[in-house]
Design a protein around this motif. Sequence first.
Motif, mmCIF file in Angstrom:
data_model
loop_
_atom_site.group_PDB
_atom_site.id
_atom_site.type_symbol
_atom_site.label_atom_id
_atom_site.label_comp_id
_atom_site.label_asym_id
_atom_site.label_seq_id
_atom_site.Cartn_x
_atom_site.Cartn_y
_atom_site.Cartn_z
ATOM 1 N N LEU A 78 0.824 -1.198 0.000
ATOM 2 C CA LEU A 78 0.000 0.000 0.000
ATOM 3 C C LEU A 78 0.862 1.253 0.000
ATOM 4 C CD1 LEU A 78 -2.899 1.028 0.026
ATOM 5 C CD2 LEU A 78 -2.803 1.097 2.527
ATOM 6 N N HIS A 79 1.932 1.208 0.763
ATOM 7 C CA HIS A 79 2.841 2.354 0.803
ATOM 8 C C HIS A 79 3.533 2.551 -0.542
ATOM 9 C CE1 HIS A 79 6.513 4.610 2.404
ATOM 10 N NE2 HIS A 79 5.473 5.370 2.695
ATOM 11 N N LEU A 80 3.841 1.445 -1.220
ATOM 12 C CA LEU A 80 4.440 1.529 -2.551
ATOM 13 C C LEU A 80 3.472 2.207 -3.528
ATOM 14 C CD1 LEU A 80 6.596 0.861 -4.676
ATOM 15 C CD2 LEU A 80 5.539 -1.408 -4.907
ATOM 16 N N LEU A 81 2.171 1.821 -3.444
ATOM 17 C CA LEU A 81 1.168 2.445 -4.305
ATOM 18 C C LEU A 81 1.069 3.936 -4.020
ATOM 19 C CD1 LEU A 81 -1.096 2.143 -6.401
ATOM 20 C CD2 LEU A 81 -2.665 1.650 -4.504
ATOM 21 N N GLU A 82 1.106 4.286 -2.741
ATOM 22 C CA GLU A 82 1.049 5.702 -2.364
ATOM 23 C C GLU A 82 2.241 6.464 -2.909
ATOM 24 O OE1 GLU A 82 1.526 8.424 1.664
ATOM 25 O OE2 GLU A 82 0.927 6.327 1.843
ATOM 26 N N ARG A 83 3.447 5.913 -2.734
ATOM 27 C CA ARG A 83 4.648 6.601 -3.185
ATOM 28 C C ARG A 83 4.675 6.724 -4.709
ATOM 29 N NH1 ARG A 83 7.585 9.323 0.296
ATOM 30 N NH2 ARG A 83 9.597 8.645 -0.492
ATOM 31 N N SER A 138 -3.574 9.681 -11.650
ATOM 32 C CA SER A 138 -2.704 9.561 -10.481
ATOM 33 C C SER A 138 -3.265 10.334 -9.301
ATOM 34 C CB SER A 138 -1.289 10.039 -10.811
ATOM 35 O OG SER A 138 -1.303 11.385 -11.265
ATOM 36 N N LEU A 139 -3.969 11.447 -9.579
ATOM 37 C CA LEU A 139 -4.622 12.198 -8.504
ATOM 38 C C LEU A 139 -5.719 11.364 -7.855
ATOM 39 C CD1 LEU A 139 -5.169 14.821 -6.924
ATOM 40 C CD2 LEU A 139 -6.642 15.557 -8.815
ATOM 41 N N ALA A 140 -6.502 10.632 -8.676
ATOM 42 C CA ALA A 140 -7.561 9.778 -8.139
ATOM 43 C C ALA A 140 -6.980 8.669 -7.270
ATOM 44 C CB ALA A 140 -8.388 9.187 -9.280
ATOM 45 N N VAL A 141 -5.872 8.054 -7.724
ATOM 46 C CA VAL A 141 -5.221 7.003 -6.923
ATOM 47 C C VAL A 141 -4.700 7.583 -5.617
ATOM 48 C CG1 VAL A 141 -3.271 5.406 -6.837
ATOM 49 C CG2 VAL A 141 -4.632 5.606 -8.933
ATOM 50 N N HIS A 142 -4.070 8.741 -5.701
ATOM 51 C CA HIS A 142 -3.514 9.376 -4.508
ATOM 52 C C HIS A 142 -4.612 9.715 -3.497
ATOM 53 C CE1 HIS A 142 -0.859 11.693 -1.997
ATOM 54 N NE2 HIS A 142 -1.546 12.801 -2.196
ATOM 55 N N ILE A 143 -5.727 10.235 -3.983
ATOM 56 C CA ILE A 143 -6.843 10.549 -3.082
ATOM 57 C C ILE A 143 -7.390 9.279 -2.443
ATOM 58 C CG2 ILE A 143 -9.235 11.372 -3.022
ATOM 59 C CD1 ILE A 143 -8.460 13.453 -5.098
ATOM 60 N N GLY A 144 -7.508 8.220 -3.245
ATOM 61 C CA GLY A 144 -8.001 6.959 -2.690
ATOM 62 C C GLY A 144 -7.110 6.417 -1.592
ATOM 63 N N VAL A 145 -5.801 6.489 -1.807
ATOM 64 C CA VAL A 145 -4.857 5.978 -0.811
ATOM 65 C C VAL A 145 -4.855 6.846 0.450
ATOM 66 C CG1 VAL A 145 -2.419 5.561 -0.331
ATOM 67 C CG2 VAL A 145 -3.397 4.843 -2.519
ATOM 68 N N LYS A 146 -4.943 8.155 0.277
ATOM 69 C CA LYS A 146 -4.857 9.081 1.410
ATOM 70 C C LYS A 146 -6.223 9.479 1.963
ATOM 71 C CE LYS A 146 -1.361 10.659 2.442
ATOM 72 N NZ LYS A 146 -0.308 10.210 3.377
ATOM 73 N N LEU A 147 -7.285 8.801 1.529
ATOM 74 C CA LEU A 147 -8.628 9.197 1.929
ATOM 75 C C LEU A 147 -8.814 9.247 3.449
ATOM 76 C CD1 LEU A 147 -11.236 10.114 0.648
ATOM 77 C CD2 LEU A 147 -12.028 7.734 0.658
ATOM 78 N N PRO A 148 -8.299 8.285 4.224
ATOM 79 C CA PRO A 148 -8.449 8.393 5.685
ATOM 80 C C PRO A 148 -7.827 9.670 6.263
ATOM 81 C CG PRO A 148 -7.793 6.171 5.068
ATOM 82 C CD PRO A 148 -7.665 7.004 3.836
ATOM 83 N N VAL A 149 -6.647 10.023 5.749
ATOM 84 C CA VAL A 149 -5.994 11.241 6.236
ATOM 85 C C VAL A 149 -6.780 12.473 5.795
ATOM 86 C CG1 VAL A 149 -3.892 12.636 6.122
ATOM 87 C CG2 VAL A 149 -3.738 10.137 6.223
ATOM 88 N N ILE A 150 -7.250 12.458 4.555
ATOM 89 C CA ILE A 150 -8.020 13.599 4.035
ATOM 90 C C ILE A 150 -9.281 13.800 4.853
ATOM 91 C CG2 ILE A 150 -9.335 14.452 2.048
ATOM 92 C CD1 ILE A 150 -7.290 12.993 0.260
ATOM 93 N N ALA A 151 -10.002 12.704 5.132
ATOM 94 C CA ALA A 151 -11.235 12.806 5.927
ATOM 95 C C ALA A 151 -10.940 13.300 7.336
ATOM 96 C CB ALA A 151 -11.923 11.444 5.973
ATOM 97 N N ARG A 152 -9.825 12.866 7.879
ATOM 98 C CA ARG A 152 -9.479 13.219 9.256
ATOM 99 C C ARG A 152 -9.149 14.700 9.404
ATOM 100 N NH1 ARG A 152 -4.898 9.892 12.724
ATOM 101 N NH2 ARG A 152 -5.680 10.417 14.807
ATOM 102 N N TYR A 153 -8.564 15.279 8.356
ATOM 103 C CA TYR A 153 -8.120 16.681 8.431
ATOM 104 C C TYR A 153 -8.902 17.596 7.485
ATOM 105 C CZ TYR A 153 -4.161 14.969 11.128
ATOM 106 O OH TYR A 153 -3.377 14.381 12.090
#
Length: 407
Positions: free
Chosen positions: A102-107, A152-167
Amino acid sequence: MRELLHRTRIALTTPSRTPRMAVVIGRLLGAAFLICFATGLYSHFLQEPLPGMRFSPSPSWLYQVTQGIHVTAGIACVPLILGKLYAVYPQLFQTPLVRGPLHLLERASIALFVGASLVEVAIGLVNTFQWYPWPFGFREVHFALAFVVIGSLAVHIGVKLPVIARYWTKRRAESADDEEQPAPPTAPARGLTGRVFRWIDETPRRSPEVSRRGFLTAVGASVVGVVALTAGQSFRVLDPVNVFAPRKQGYGPQSLPVNRTAEQAQVAASALDPGWALVVTAGATTRAFSRAELLALPQTTAELPIACVEGWSQTATWTGVPVRVLLDEVGAGPDAPVTVTSLETDGAYRQTRMGGEYSSDPSTLVALRLGGADLDLQHGYPARIIAPGRPGVLQTKWLSRIEVDPA
């Protein structure tokens, strides 16, 4: 040197580098990219419509607005990208580089998004100045990269969605910060590294930190500044403060800017030839109209904009023969799509296609006059196309032929 290193160290831990700040700027950047993507698709399909696509010629200023927004939003992306990178800079070089799938996908999504975004915005900005210092076709690469950026923006948002929702909101961010456990104390560095750090931190004068509010204000002011100082090429109300854009309202032959000159198109001799005639063809019927014959036909005057893909636009008064009148002269049916050919012998837009929705519109003209005077050579003399809601590259200059497309 010690002061510089001390400032750098504090800047790397500044309170403006927080998940909340990354989310705030990320929202603005994401919105700007989506606006660019939507308006860019509209421009692309106007130039290369898919089978069955039709576009309304009304309102005549629609493309003028959408392309102005496209270029302006793209320029606004420059300070937003830099602000976003500043907010997350330490995370780009975290160790270990990869901690799992998952971290590889994020990076990977971050690397692709950052790289594609920087290239997309850079070549788009350079295109507004019509400078192409690269070996590839701008329009094709710009179009393809748009999908890479959005994907790539859609993938990035999907991966970081928990952080985005939290903040996402300030209240949630404050609650999240309250829940964070304090980090364990870090043992002081030893050896040469420890000595260097202690030497840096012994600076007698503490450098001020960059506050969240100050950082966000700086980014906002930068966005407003670059937009205000360039959007005048697209929107007349901002023309007095248009400092950096390559086009100004009212500059050029007959007070209208020019993208491609007659010298660049190598048409001066053929355009000024007294024997010039516009050939109009529909099936087996062909007629040739001299300029005098075109002027003898019923004339229409229309206020229509020239709106170019580089973002600049300007409305002018055009007078000429409606294309529909010429098609009637050769017996073409209603809503007949046509192919328009220039005197140019080379160039991507020497020949353009016009759908029936434009050829049948009464304000689509074979223009002969501009602002009450004969067309200047640079604006397409002896005759040019001017149609409502079309990109400037499709408003063919130095006309040679109009042919009705076969059914």
